[in-house]
Motif scaffolding. Structure first.
Motif, mmCIF file in Angstrom:
data_model
loop_
_atom_site.group_PDB
_atom_site.id
_atom_site.type_symbol
_atom_site.label_atom_id
_atom_site.label_comp_id
_atom_site.label_asym_id
_atom_site.label_seq_id
_atom_site.Cartn_x
_atom_site.Cartn_y
_atom_site.Cartn_z
ATOM 1 N N HIS A 253 0.892 -1.120 0.094
ATOM 2 C CA HIS A 253 0.073 0.131 -0.130
ATOM 3 C C HIS A 253 0.967 1.524 -0.161
ATOM 4 O O HIS A 253 0.517 2.505 0.349
ATOM 5 N N ARG A 267 -7.752 3.491 -0.776
ATOM 6 C CA ARG A 267 -7.383 4.473 -1.292
ATOM 7 C C ARG A 267 -7.155 4.323 -2.894
ATOM 8 O O ARG A 267 -7.353 3.231 -3.373
ATOM 9 N N CYS A 270 -2.483 2.423 -5.019
ATOM 10 C CA CYS A 270 -1.323 1.715 -4.028
ATOM 11 C C CYS A 270 -0.395 0.879 -4.883
ATOM 12 O O CYS A 270 -0.891 0.487 -6.091
HETATM 13 ZN ZN ZN Z 1 -4.202 0.342 -0.751
#
Ligand code: ZN
Length: 399
Positions: A253, A267, A270
């Protein structure tokens, strides 16, 4: 004026215990035979700095255990102290089992003491429930061993991606498989009746490189594994860094500047989701290049002249190169090894990857040494690393 010892020099300093020293000596002798065999014991003594008597003693014990063999001439004469006659690994008697669990399938293999794959099979997952996957892996391993009746298994190595704790033999977390706190050592040990050693696949492959690959002899090695799981491992002075609960190397990540792929963590951009084989295959499907989820089909399409496939692979290798560059900035390794399908199979992808890390560091970056057998090598090398670190404890007498 008479010289007297300074008090500091006579005060106790921490020392390795005798058993640590024996373990280290046994390890360097067997590693020397692996790296230089057939090799004379006098040469091993010179290379390792151990006394000739000590080398002869370890070699005799390894020969009794069946890990090394002495030359035929020496055996006939029944001598054990003729240091100029060479010894070599005996790769005919023992194997280790290897189990690597990837997102779509498990690779099961037998490796000899040189890390060569002597048998392998792939088992597609029928659901990723841990007991089922491990049970099917144990059955496949038993089938391979039944097909090699002259080889005795010294143990089993298990590797997978995600967070794997070597000390407890547990897959702590592998979100893509849906595994959490899976006691692999216990489950596979009960199913196989063999000692089981467990580690993350990025670390397992660093050990394979240190022992059997092109990175042998490097003082520091960084490995970036970019499959469906993306993670890394780092070794200095022959030791792979694990950190508390073996959490080192989790880079899934890390944010990639300019990344656009939504990640399951919530998010965007990543590292793992940007670089994963799933994403490569999805882009290739959207472009009409392939219709499945196998990245090797994208490689085949590129080899057959499909320009879109070639471009997708080069672009991915370039991104992997960017990630390698970031890790190089942090760790400054002497060598970098990359497990990534483009760089492993195509010169233009390797060139694109190296371009991203910069001309000054490009030559330090190579694809993994085991291009056609990387997953088969990953599992078994966990067990072979244990053997080479402590040969007398991990050898046949001990199981
Ligand atoms: Zn992530």
């Amino acid at each position: 004026m008479p010289r007297t010892a300074a008090p500091l020099l006579t005060s106790p300093v921490p020392r390795a215990s005798d058993s640590d020293r024996r373990r280290t000596s046994a390890s360097v002798v067997l590693r020397s035979v692996l790296e230089h065999g057939p090799v004379a014991r006098s040469t091993i003594a010179r290379l390792t700095g151990l006394s000739p008597a000590s080398v002869t003693d370890y070699c005799s014990r390894f020969a009794e255990l069946g890990l090394i063999r002495e030359s035929a001439e020496l055996r006939r004469s029944k001598g054990v102290g003729r240091p100029h006659l060479p010894v070599d690994l005996d790769d005919s008697r023992f194997v280790v089992g290897g189990v690597h669990v990837a997102v779509p399938y498990t690779t099961v293999a037998l490796l000899d003491l040189r890390g060569q794959v002597v048998a392998r099979s792939e088992v597609k997952h029928a659901g990723t429930e841990p007991a089922r996957v491990l049970g099917r892996a144990a059955d496949a391993l038993a089938a391979l061993l039944a097909g090699s009746p002259r080889s005795r298994a010294l143990g089993v190595g298990f590797a997978t991606g995600g967070w794997v704790d070597r000390d407890s033999g547990t897959v702590v977390e592998h979100p893509l498989l849906g595994w959490r706190e899976v006691q692999v050592r216990q489950v596979l040990g009960a199913r196989t009746g063999l000692p089981v050693h467990v580690d993350g696949h990025a670390r397992a492959l660093v050990n394979a490189e240190r022992l059997f690959g092109r990175a042998r002899g490097s003082r520091s090695v960084l490995h970036l594994f970019a499959g469906n799981v993306v993670d890394s491992a780092f070794a200095t002075h022959d030791e792979v860094h694990h950190g508390p609960r073996s959490q080192a190397g989790s880079i899934a990540h890390l944010p990639v500047p300019g990344g656009t792929e939504p990640c399951a963590c919530g998010r965007v951009g990543c590292l793992q989701v940007e670089l994963s084989e799933r994403t490569l295959c999805r882009l290739a499907r959207e472009a009409g290049v392939v219709d499945g989820v196998n990245p090797m089909h994208v490689v085949s399409a590129a080899a057959a002249g499909d320009p879109v496939a070639g471009r997708l692979l080069r672009e991915r290798s370039r991104r992997v190169g960017r990630a390698v560059g970031l890790l190089q900035d942090v760790l400054n390794p002497e060598r970098v090894v990359v497990t990534e399908v483009g760089a492993m199979h195509r010169a233009d992808c390797l060139a694109a990857l190296r371009e991203e890390v910069g001309a000054d560091r490009a030559a330090t970056v190579s694809p993994i040494s085991f291009t056609d057998s990387v997953l088969a090598v990953a599992g078994g090398s966990v067990a072979l690393d244990v053997l080479y670190r402590d040969p007398l404890a991990a050898s046949p007498e001990a199981i």
